[in-house]
Design a protein around this motif. Structure first.
Motif, short mmCIF file in Angstrom:
data_model
loop_
_atom_site.label_atom_id
_atom_site.label_comp_id
_atom_site.label_asym_id
_atom_site.label_seq_id
_atom_site.Cartn_x
_atom_site.Cartn_y
_atom_site.Cartn_z
N PRO A 179 -2.25 -24.94 -11.59
CA PRO A 179 -2.31 -24.74 -10.13
C PRO A 179 -1.69 -23.40 -9.70
O PRO A 179 -2.16 -22.79 -8.74
CB PRO A 179 -1.46 -25.89 -9.56
N LEU A 180 -0.66 -22.95 -10.44
CA LEU A 180 -0.05 -21.66 -10.07
C LEU A 180 -1.03 -20.51 -10.34
O LEU A 180 -1.12 -19.56 -9.55
CB LEU A 180 1.24 -21.43 -10.86
N ILE A 181 -1.80 -20.63 -11.46
CA ILE A 181 -2.79 -19.57 -11.77
C ILE A 181 -3.81 -19.51 -10.63
O ILE A 181 -4.15 -18.44 -10.13
CB ILE A 181 -3.51 -19.85 -13.12
N THR A 182 -4.27 -20.71 -10.22
CA THR A 182 -5.26 -20.74 -9.14
C THR A 182 -4.68 -20.14 -7.86
O THR A 182 -5.31 -19.31 -7.20
CB THR A 182 -5.68 -22.22 -8.85
N ALA A 183 -3.44 -20.54 -7.55
CA ALA A 183 -2.83 -20.03 -6.31
C ALA A 183 -2.68 -18.51 -6.38
O ALA A 183 -2.92 -17.80 -5.39
CB ALA A 183 -1.45 -20.67 -6.11
N HIS A 227 6.31 -15.82 -8.44
CA HIS A 227 7.74 -16.06 -8.46
C HIS A 227 8.06 -17.35 -9.22
O HIS A 227 9.01 -17.40 -10.02
CB HIS A 227 8.23 -16.16 -7.00
N LYS A 228 7.22 -18.38 -8.99
CA LYS A 228 7.47 -19.66 -9.67
C LYS A 228 7.12 -19.58 -11.15
O LYS A 228 7.65 -20.32 -11.97
CB LYS A 228 6.64 -20.76 -9.01
N MET A 229 6.18 -18.70 -11.50
CA MET A 229 5.75 -18.59 -12.89
C MET A 229 6.81 -17.91 -13.78
O MET A 229 6.97 -18.25 -14.94
CB MET A 229 4.53 -17.65 -12.94
N ILE A 230 7.50 -16.93 -13.18
CA ILE A 230 8.32 -16.02 -14.00
C ILE A 230 9.32 -16.72 -14.94
O ILE A 230 9.36 -16.40 -16.13
CB ILE A 230 9.02 -14.96 -13.10
N TYR A 239 4.77 -9.31 -20.50
CA TYR A 239 4.02 -10.06 -19.48
C TYR A 239 4.93 -10.51 -18.35
O TYR A 239 4.53 -10.56 -17.20
CB TYR A 239 3.30 -11.25 -20.13
N GLU A 240 6.17 -10.82 -18.75
CA GLU A 240 7.13 -11.19 -17.71
C GLU A 240 7.35 -10.00 -16.76
O GLU A 240 7.36 -10.15 -15.53
CB GLU A 240 8.46 -11.58 -18.35
N ASN A 241 7.45 -8.81 -17.37
CA ASN A 241 7.63 -7.62 -16.54
C ASN A 241 6.40 -7.38 -15.66
O ASN A 241 6.52 -6.95 -14.51
CB ASN A 241 7.87 -6.38 -17.41
N MET A 242 5.21 -7.68 -16.25
CA MET A 242 3.98 -7.52 -15.48
C MET A 242 4.02 -8.43 -14.25
O MET A 242 3.69 -8.03 -13.13
CB MET A 242 2.80 -7.90 -16.38
N VAL A 251 -3.29 -14.36 -19.61
CA VAL A 251 -2.16 -14.69 -20.49
C VAL A 251 -1.71 -16.13 -20.25
O VAL A 251 -1.51 -16.91 -21.20
CB VAL A 251 -0.98 -13.73 -20.22
N CYS A 252 -1.59 -16.52 -18.99
CA CYS A 252 -1.10 -17.87 -18.70
C CYS A 252 -2.14 -18.91 -19.12
O CYS A 252 -1.78 -19.99 -19.61
CB CYS A 252 -0.77 -18.00 -17.21
N THR A 253 -3.41 -18.59 -18.97
CA THR A 253 -4.44 -19.54 -19.42
C THR A 253 -4.37 -19.71 -20.93
O THR A 253 -4.42 -20.82 -21.47
CB THR A 253 -5.85 -19.05 -18.98
#
Ligand code: ADP
Length: 667
Positions: free
Chosen positions: A580-584, A602-605, A617-620, A647-649
């Motif tokens: 859901p975060l990727i979609t958002a 912000h929630k993904m980091i 990727y975190e820096n990205m 990356v997250c997928t």
């Protein structure tokens, strides 16, 4: 005729009386024959009583008076002969006289004028006294000057001695301190009870604080004595600022503050200067800003203020919305050990050295620093520094290698004389799974290098028998060996670093050695050298997690103490939350809903670190987050958002696979 005579006589008398100086006529026998009023005044008797008396009897030295009188006869005149009249004041006179003759040319007597020189004498005496006094005062002033010079010399020597003492003591304290902090880190990796961990944290925190203090004192002593050297290497100011801000992100988040970076894009990309010192300055200022601010924001900015063909001047500012500083403290806070109020140390900690160092570091590089502040509103520290422009690339941009304990067959030669440090290096290298040998000094290291093969040398600089510089020189020039050498130095601020480069060392690492940094340096130095071929071919035996391109679960497994239930639970939470975060994130970008984009990223980091996803990727993600705050620039970040989405997928796919495997076969 008679009348003519009387007139002449009156005329003569009036001439005689006109003189303010005593005037006498004296007969050949030395008797006074006539005198004027000035003479009767000075002698203090009447004219009648004086006429006919002996002229010489009126002087303190009658014999001398007679001689002078005889001189007048002999030579016809005498000028300015000094004598003293025997009156009650002892009047000093200059005796001038000449003979007078009758019409036939016979000498009849002597006319003398005794000029009263009491006043001249008084003035002369006063003048003399004044001269003597002036000479005396000059003498005293000169004595005082040389006393002051001696005192200055003593004071200068005392300051030098104090600096030397501080410098020596700090060095001496630093070695055991490094060992204490180093071994504390090692102890942390062993099995500990909660209480033991607490105690150990306290030891480490105190040790770290002490090392900071010691380093601060050393820095101050160095800047004071002009021994501080500044590097001149190409680096990117923009990256430096971002790195500084990232360092504080956790602290800033914990205090629920906001942080902004304002960067002037007209600043040339790469500039020549000392990035380490710039970091030190900014770190100190941001550290204070965070410490003294409880609500609001911190803004770090860089602005180009002047530019010509060769140089660029940049003004850096750190602004906070914190407690502010009272106006009468704005100058003293830059002095050693000064804090704005007596309870600062109790409430906020600190030693009052940070700003003194910052000011010294800025001014030693030809810059200046100012502060503006208002109580309860906030503070801005601004400093300007000049940088040389360059066409070369950033040298400091180094990838920090991720800790990957899989690389094992690297053979390290540690050259170190201090037993505690030897032990510490052994422990760290054993932890990395590297092979290692220890040499106590440069000479032994060379002997070992001739007999045996090593992949890399960690070389202490100051050792007995043969120091690190001599040993490296020998290895490079006599043995013609280009084995990578990393200097181990307790003091990254001195000329030592330049010497390291000159003798052919590849890199350096500061003590206390940080294990991650040591690992990273070893791997990156090896990568850069030809040795890496042999190393990578045989040695990249990756652990389980690394068979995936995106994730690495080593850290998670370690953190959960290899508890499969906890690992599965965390992976499941990630798998539930991430799609859901990727979609958002994607929708936020598509709909230009920057708040949505910001909040999703912000929630993904935090999950990047947990799942071992590469820090790149975190820096990205952090960059995307920054752009989402400055929407006018956010249009150009499509690439970043789509890469992040991929990356997250991928991470989800790999984690799903691993989840299923762990469920079936365990960890
Ligand atoms: P320390 O922070 O270790 O006390 P510094 O030399 O860095 O020492 O700072 C000296 C003093 O200046 C601090 O103790 C504090 O009183 C004041 N000060 C520095 N920065 C700030 C700030 N951003 N806001 C308020 N006060 C500050």
């Amino acid at each position: 005729m008679e009348q003519f005579k009387t007139e002449r006589s009156r005329y003569a008398r009036s001439l005689i009386e006109a003189s303010l100086d005593p005037l006498f006529t004296i007969s050949l026998e030395g008797k006074i024959t006539d005198l004027n009023k000035a003479s009767t005044d000075i002698i203090g008797n009447t004219r009648e009583n004086i006429i006919g008396t002996d002229f010489f009897g009126y002087f303190t030295e009658p014999i001398k008076a007679r001689e002078v009188y005889q001189d007048v006869y002999k030579n016809g005149f005498v000028t300015n002969s000094p004598l003293t009249i025997k009156d009650n004041k002892l009047t000093d006179v200059l005796f001038n006289g000449s003979v007078y003759k009758d019409d036939a040319g016979n000498v009849l007597g002597v006319v003398v004028v005794a000029r009263d020189i009491t006043e001249q004498k008084r003035i002369a005496t006063k003048l003399n006294e004044a001269i003597v006094f002036a000479e005396l005062t000059t003498d005293i002033a000169e004595q005082a000057k040389s006393k002051a010079e001696r005192a200055t010399l003593i004071a200068e020597n005392a300051v030098k001695a104090k600096q030397q003492f501080l410098s020596n003591m700090s060095h001496e304290i630093r070695t055991p301190m490094n060992a204490i902090v180093g071994f504390t880190k090692v102890l942390f990796k062993t099995d500990l009870t909660v209480k033991q961990k607490e105690y150990l944290s306290a030891i480490k925190m105190s040790g770290d604080a002490l090392i900071v203090l010691i380093n601060d004192i050393l820095d101050l002593a160095k800047v004071d004595s002009g021994k501080m050297t500044f590097e001149k290497i190409p680096f990117k100011i923009s990256l430096s600022l971002s790195a500084m801000i990232h360092l504080f992100e956790t602290k800033i988040r914990e205090k629920n503050l906001q942080v902004f970076k304002e960067y002037d894009n007209s600043i040339p990309d790469v500039l020549v200067g000392d990035p380490v010192r710039l970091h030190q300055i900014i770190l100190n200022l941001v550290d204070n800003a965070v410490k003294f601010t409880s609500t609001g924001s911190i803004t770090v900015s860089a602005r180009l203020t002047k530019e010509d063909e060769e140089n660029a001047t940049i003004e850096f500012s750190v602004t906070d919305t914190g407690i502010g500083i009272a106006e009468n403290k704005l100058t003293s806070i830059f002095e050693n050990f000064q804090q704005a109020s007596s309870n600062t140390s109790r409430l906020y900690g600190g030693t009052g050295l940070g700003l003194a160092i910052v000011k010294n570091l800025v001014e030693a590089q030809g810059g200046s620093i100012v502060v503006k502040s208002q109580i309860d509103t906030g503070t801005t520290f601004s400093f300007t520094l000049n940088f040389r422009k360059t066409d070369s690339l950033d040298e400091s941009e180094e990838d920090i290698e991720e800790f990957a304990p899989g690389i094992k067959n690297i053979k390290v030669l540690v050259v170190e004389d201090i037993l505690l440090n030897q032990l510490l290096m052994k422990t760290l290298l054993d932890d990395f799974g590297f092979q290692r040998d220890i040499a106590e000094n440069g000479k032994i290291a060379i002997e070992m290098l001739i007999k045996d093969d090593y992949d890399i040398i960690l070389m202490d600089l100051h050792m007995p028998v043969m120091n690190g510089f001599e040993a490296t020189g020998y290895i490079r020039n006599e043995l013609n060996n280009d084995i990578p050498i990393i200097a181990l130095t307790a003091d990254v601020t001195t000329v030592d670093l330049e010497k390291c480069r000159l003798v052919g060392m590849n890199d350096y690492i500061a003590k206390p050695v940080d294990d991650r940094l040591l690992y990273s340096k070893i791997v990156s130095v090896l990568k850069r050298s030809v040795y890496i071929k042999n190393v990578t071919d045989e040695a990249t035996l990756r652990d389980k997690g690394t068979k995936f391109s995106c994730i690495n679960l080593d850290g998670l497994i370690k953190r959960t103490k290899s508890n499969p239930v906890a690992v599965l639970e965390i992976i499941k939470a990630y798998l539930d939350q991430t799609p859901p975060l990727i979609t958002a994130m994607n929708n936020g970008y598509k709909d230009k809903d920057w708040n949505k984009l910001y909040s999703a990223v912000h929630k993904m980091i935090p999950s990047f670190g947990i799942m071992g996803i590469k820090t790149d990727y975190e820096n990205m993600a952090k960059t995307v987050q920054e752009y989402a705050r400055a929407p006018e620039q956010a249009n150009g970040i499509y690439d970043l958002v789509s890469q992040l989405s991929n990356v997250c997928t991928n991470a989800c796919t790999e984690l799903k696979e691993e989840y299923d495997r762990i469920k079936k076969t365990g960890l």
